[in-house]
Design a protein around this motif. Structure first.
Motif, PDB file in Angstrom:
ATOM      1  N   PHE A 154      -6.236  17.282   6.267  1.00 16.28           N
ATOM      2  CA  PHE A 154      -7.227  18.792   6.452  1.00 16.28           C
ATOM      3  C   PHE A 154      -6.567  19.787   5.471  1.00 16.28           C
ATOM      4  N   ILE A 155      -7.490  20.017   4.811  1.00 10.39           N
ATOM      5  CA  ILE A 155      -7.482  20.911   3.592  1.00 10.39           C
ATOM      6  C   ILE A 155      -8.056  22.327   3.819  1.00 10.39           C
ATOM      7  N   TYR A 156      -7.559  23.530   3.876  1.00 12.58           N
ATOM      8  CA  TYR A 156      -8.420  24.804   4.042  1.00 12.58           C
ATOM      9  C   TYR A 156      -8.646  25.201   2.716  1.00 12.58           C
ATOM     10  N   GLN A 157     -10.016  25.703   2.709  1.00 11.79           N
ATOM     11  CA  GLN A 157     -10.339  26.221   1.522  1.00 11.79           C
ATOM     12  C   GLN A 157     -11.290  27.341   2.074  1.00 11.79           C
ATOM     13  N   THR A 158     -11.174  28.441   1.262  1.00 13.76           N
ATOM     14  CA  THR A 158     -11.933  29.848   1.448  1.00 13.76           C
ATOM     15  C   THR A 158     -13.628  29.598   1.065  1.00 13.76           C
ATOM     16  N   ASP A 159     -14.229  30.419   1.833  1.00 12.98           N
ATOM     17  CA  ASP A 159     -15.490  30.352   1.472  1.00 12.98           C
ATOM     18  C   ASP A 159     -15.956  30.622   0.013  1.00 12.98           C
ATOM     19  N   ALA A 160     -15.236  31.322  -0.739  1.00 17.70           N
ATOM     20  CA  ALA A 160     -15.705  31.378  -2.092  1.00 17.70           C
ATOM     21  C   ALA A 160     -15.263  30.166  -2.770  1.00 17.70           C
ATOM     22  N   GLU A 161     -14.132  29.349  -2.325  1.00 16.20           N
ATOM     23  CA  GLU A 161     -13.823  28.006  -3.362  1.00 16.20           C
ATOM     24  C   GLU A 161     -15.128  27.152  -2.818  1.00 16.20           C
ATOM     25  N   PHE A 162     -15.307  27.146  -1.311  1.00 13.12           N
ATOM     26  CA  PHE A 162     -16.465  26.035  -0.966  1.00 13.12           C
ATOM     27  C   PHE A 162     -17.630  26.301  -1.874  1.00 13.12           C
ATOM     28  N   TYR A 163     -18.077  27.552  -1.964  1.00 12.06           N
ATOM     29  CA  TYR A 163     -19.447  27.671  -2.591  1.00 12.06           C
ATOM     30  C   TYR A 163     -19.180  27.699  -4.377  1.00 12.06           C
ATOM     31  N   ARG A 164     -17.942  28.006  -4.811  1.00 16.40           N
ATOM     32  CA  ARG A 164     -17.701  27.750  -6.339  1.00 16.40           C
ATOM     33  C   ARG A 164     -18.031  26.336  -6.633  1.00 16.40           C
ATOM     34  N   ARG A 165     -17.615  25.238  -5.778  1.00 16.07           N
ATOM     35  CA  ARG A 165     -17.766  23.998  -5.928  1.00 16.07           C
ATOM     36  C   ARG A 165     -19.438  23.380  -5.852  1.00 16.07           C
ATOM     37  N   LYS A 166     -20.066  24.039  -5.197  1.00 21.30           N
ATOM     38  CA  LYS A 166     -21.412  23.626  -5.180  1.00 21.30           C
ATOM     39  C   LYS A 166     -22.667  24.429  -5.949  1.00 21.30           C
ATOM     40  N   LYS A 167     -21.998  25.300  -6.839  1.00 17.17           N
ATOM     41  CA  LYS A 167     -22.791  25.827  -7.482  1.00 17.17           C
ATOM     42  C   LYS A 167     -23.332  24.924  -8.841  1.00 17.17           C
ATOM     43  N   SER A 168     -24.455  25.634  -9.410  1.00 12.46           N
ATOM     44  CA  SER A 168     -25.173  24.869 -10.381  1.00 12.46           C
ATOM     45  C   SER A 168     -25.386  25.734 -11.608  1.00 12.46           C
ATOM     46  N   THR A 169     -25.718  25.275 -12.764  1.00 12.65           N
ATOM     47  CA  THR A 169     -25.687  26.061 -14.057  1.00 12.65           C
ATOM     48  C   THR A 169     -27.295  25.209 -14.587  1.00 12.65           C
ATOM     49  N   VAL A 170     -27.508  26.232 -15.709  1.00 17.08           N
ATOM     50  CA  VAL A 170     -28.961  25.620 -16.184  1.00 17.08           C
ATOM     51  C   VAL A 170     -28.412  25.105 -17.506  1.00 17.08           C
ATOM     52  N   VAL A 171     -28.989  23.904 -17.614  1.00 15.79           N
ATOM     53  CA  VAL A 171     -28.654  23.273 -19.055  1.00 15.79           C
ATOM     54  C   VAL A 171     -29.811  22.769 -19.860  1.00 15.79           C
ATOM     55  N   VAL A 172     -29.621  23.318 -21.026  1.00 11.44           N
ATOM     56  CA  VAL A 172     -30.828  22.878 -21.872  1.00 11.44           C
ATOM     57  C   VAL A 172     -30.424  21.657 -22.678  1.00 11.44           C
ATOM     58  N   ARG A 173     -31.568  20.792 -22.833  1.00 10.86           N
ATOM     59  CA  ARG A 173     -31.431  19.503 -23.421  1.00 10.86           C
ATOM     60  C   ARG A 173     -32.348  19.425 -24.248  1.00 10.86           C
ATOM     61  N   HIS A 174     -32.066  18.361 -25.472  1.00 13.14           N
ATOM     62  CA  HIS A 174     -33.129  17.862 -26.222  1.00 13.14           C
ATOM     63  C   HIS A 174     -33.714  16.842 -25.955  1.00 13.14           C
ATOM     64  N   VAL A 175     -35.023  16.755 -26.037  1.00  4.58           N
ATOM     65  CA  VAL A 175     -35.981  15.648 -25.471  1.00  4.58           C
ATOM     66  C   VAL A 175     -35.783  14.301 -26.146  1.00  4.58           C
ATOM     67  N   SER A 176     -35.242  14.476 -27.320  1.00  6.71           N
ATOM     68  CA  SER A 176     -35.212  13.059 -28.266  1.00  6.71           C
ATOM     69  C   SER A 176     -33.979  12.027 -27.744  1.00  6.71           C
ATOM     70  N   ASP A 177     -32.777  12.611 -27.063  1.00 11.98           N
ATOM     71  CA  ASP A 177     -31.709  11.857 -26.662  1.00 11.98           C
ATOM     72  C   ASP A 177     -31.105  12.583 -25.419  1.00 11.98           C
ATOM     73  N   ASP A 178     -31.522  13.431 -24.824  1.00  7.95           N
ATOM     74  CA  ASP A 178     -31.026  14.351 -23.634  1.00  7.95           C
ATOM     75  C   ASP A 178     -29.848  14.900 -23.657  1.00  7.95           C
ATOM     76  N   ARG A 179     -29.309  15.099 -24.913  1.00  4.57           N
ATOM     77  CA  ARG A 179     -28.124  15.598 -25.371  1.00  4.57           C
ATOM     78  C   ARG A 179     -28.001  17.094 -24.710  1.00  4.57           C
ATOM     79  N   ILE A 180     -27.017  17.566 -24.483  1.00  2.00           N
ATOM     80  CA  ILE A 180     -26.920  19.225 -24.015  1.00  2.00           C
ATOM     81  C   ILE A 180     -26.630  20.004 -25.141  1.00  2.00           C
ATOM     82  N   ILE A 181     -27.825  20.824 -25.133  1.00  2.00           N
ATOM     83  CA  ILE A 181     -27.702  21.913 -26.169  1.00  2.00           C
ATOM     84  C   ILE A 181     -27.046  23.105 -26.016  1.00  2.00           C
ATOM     85  N   ALA A 182     -27.288  23.683 -24.759  1.00  2.00           N
ATOM     86  CA  ALA A 182     -26.858  25.027 -24.304  1.00  2.00           C
ATOM     87  C   ALA A 182     -26.659  25.100 -22.795  1.00  2.00           C
TER      88      ALA A 182
END
Length: 173
Positions: free
Chosen positions: A85-113
């Protein structure tokens, strides 16, 4: 432009805002802001960062193969983990669950931004802050364009702001 003081709300409330904002940024980008050859997605993992849960499977040869070949798929048997059992703060719990917006190119789905909205957990401790800096530098090293939105005041780890800390890391790294 003034913005709400997000340092005064609990991590779970910011987490909800974070996801809503990520979705709205994605929707706006896909709604005509990006050129036709690009698309934006909300992603939990990108640029070399792996999943929280991994399912393993093996292909076992079928003792009585059917026409068309192939084998049967079974789930691999794994050793039972020894839980600690490992204790983690609410901030750490939510940090691990967050998302980002990723822009990809349609030709090969590579990440651009990527668009990264800094969460309280990114600044909550030295390990989390180091992980954020490492991830940021890794993205830039791979020539991925990066927009970082930091809604929180500087901390002792970034006294001149997160952008200054990233720039320092890039110059010294």
């Amino acid at each position: 432009m003034p913005i709400h003081d997000w340092s005064r709300v609990e991590a779970g409330i910011f987490h909800d805002f974070h996801h809503a904002w990520i979705e709205e940024i994605k929707r706006s980008l896909n709604g005509g802001l990006l050129p036709d050859r690009y698309y934006a997605m909300a992603e939990q993992q990108a640029a070399g960062y792996g999943p929280d849960v991994l399912t393993l499977q093996t292909i076992e040869p079928d003792p009585e193969p059917s026409p068309g070949g192939g084998g049967k798929t079974t789930t691999a048997t794994l050793v039972q983990p020894r839980a600690t059992f490992i204790y983690q703060t609410d901030a750490e719990f939510y940090r691990r669950k967050k998302s980002t917006v990723v822009v990809r190119h349609v030709s090969d789905d590579r990440i651009i931004a990527m668009v990264e909205v800094v969460s309280p957990g990114n600044k909550a401790g030295s390990n989390a802050f180091r992980a954020f800096l490492d991830k940021t530098c890794d993205l830039l090293e791979h020539k991925i364009h990066l927009l970082i939105l930091d809604l929180f005041p500087p901390t002792r780890r970034d006294p001149r702001g997160i952008h200054s800390a990233i720039w320092k890391e890039l110059k010294e790294g």
